[in-house]
Design a protein around this motif. Structure first.
Motif, short mmCIF file in Angstrom:
data_model
loop_
_atom_site.label_atom_id
_atom_site.label_comp_id
_atom_site.label_asym_id
_atom_site.label_seq_id
_atom_site.Cartn_x
_atom_site.Cartn_y
_atom_site.Cartn_z
N ALA A 140 0.82 -1.21 0.00
CA ALA A 140 0.00 0.00 0.00
C ALA A 140 0.85 1.26 0.00
N PRO A 144 0.35 3.49 -4.22
CA PRO A 144 -0.92 4.13 -3.85
C PRO A 144 -1.97 4.08 -4.95
N LEU A 148 -5.42 0.65 -2.29
CA LEU A 148 -5.56 -0.20 -1.12
C LEU A 148 -5.89 0.68 0.09
N GLY A 149 -6.94 0.34 0.79
CA GLY A 149 -7.38 1.14 1.92
C GLY A 149 -8.49 2.11 1.57
N GLY A 206 -2.81 -1.66 4.03
CA GLY A 206 -3.64 -1.57 2.83
C GLY A 206 -5.03 -2.11 2.99
#
Length: 282
Positions: A140, A144, A148-149, A206
């Motif tokens: 993560a 970017p 993820l997240g 992530g």
């Protein structure tokens, strides 16, 4: 019973087509969403959900959402709701129509009844399987653009995982990293109880920061539990006193079987944790 209101305050019929066919949320999954549980007319963790919506939108380079406008449209849905005491409230925010540089984002809130399958999972628990996501827990930070997240509309992989669980005789999934560490569920956060301590993996690997998990940890601390956010391995889940999936509408769901292996009975722990979670809204 369903209630649909667009972000500009316009109510609409949820049984009639409302979204343009070239909306990028439909065409490419280019948008974000949040799902909120409403109980007795009160949305749970509304502000944290809106703040997470804004973080997800920023990760997708969407225009910054007007959170005050979202609060107003949520209030309109609540005013129009005449269904049961619990409601699933979904907020959807997309990039809007494709090819139109002047197009505004599409935003709407949809209220609907809690599905019977959710109520069954709350009452009976679920069997889960572990499935590998195929990337390491530090990806993560390095990539970017993989989002993820975030909580994007493109949940095809998550739903494919749930279908795979069904093919294997289970109801849910716990995703794992390439090194065997635990990520999250397709629509939930993983929580482990061991002794008088609750554990959950950090969002920095992530995964989506869990609003329900955060509320559970607040309530559990008040009830005398210790809480820790740290990496977990699958073996930790098997060796613990209880594995749970935390999500807004399912609240806290007990995992009674993992990868075909019956886990120790966690019914008493589950009851205590549910009471601690519900105590946050009493």
């Amino acid at each position: 019973m369903r209630v649909l209101v667009f972000l500009d305050g316009t109510p609409a019929d949820p049984d009639v087509a409302q979204i343009k066919v070239d909306d990028l949320g439909l065409m490419r999954g280019d948008g974000v969403f949040e799902t909120i549980l409403v109980v007795d007319g009160k949305p749970r963790e509304l502000r944290p959900h809106l703040e997470r919506l804004a973080r997800s939108a920023a990760m997708l380079d969407l225009p910054e959402p007007d959170l005050a406008a979202w609060e107003r449209v949520v209030a309109q849905v609540l005013e129009r709701w005449t269904g049961g005491p619990e409601m699933t409230l979904k907020l959807v925010y997309t990039r809007g129509s494709d090819g139109d540089p002047a197009a505004k984002p599409t935003g709407f809130a949809l209220g609907s009844e809690v599905p019977p399958s959710i109520l069954k999972a709350r009452a009976e628990g679920v069997a889960a399987i572990t499935l590998e996501r195929g990337f390491p827990p530090d990806l993560a930070e390095r990539a970017p653009w993989l989002l993820l997240g975030a909580k994007p509309l493109s949940y095809a992989m998550n739903m494919a995982a749930v279908r795979e669980a069904g093919r294997r005789g289970a109801e849910d999934v716990i995703f794992t990293a390439a090194d065997g560490s635990v990520f999250e569920g397709p629509t939930s956060t993983v929580v482990l109880a061991k002794g008088r301590t609750l554990y959950t993996p950090p969002s920095s690997i992530g995964i989506l920061p869990g609003t329900t998990q955060a509320a559970l940890f607040r309530g559990a601390e008040k009830a005398g539990w210790a809480v820790k956010v740290e990496p977990l391995a699958v073996r930790d889940l098997v060796e613990g006193d209880g594995v749970f999936m935390a999500s807004s509408v399912r609240k806290l769901t007990r995992v009674h079987t993992l990868d075909g292996e019956r886990l120790p009975d966690s019914s008493a722990v589950y009851a205590e944790l549910v009471a601690a979670y519900e105590g946050e809204y009493a």
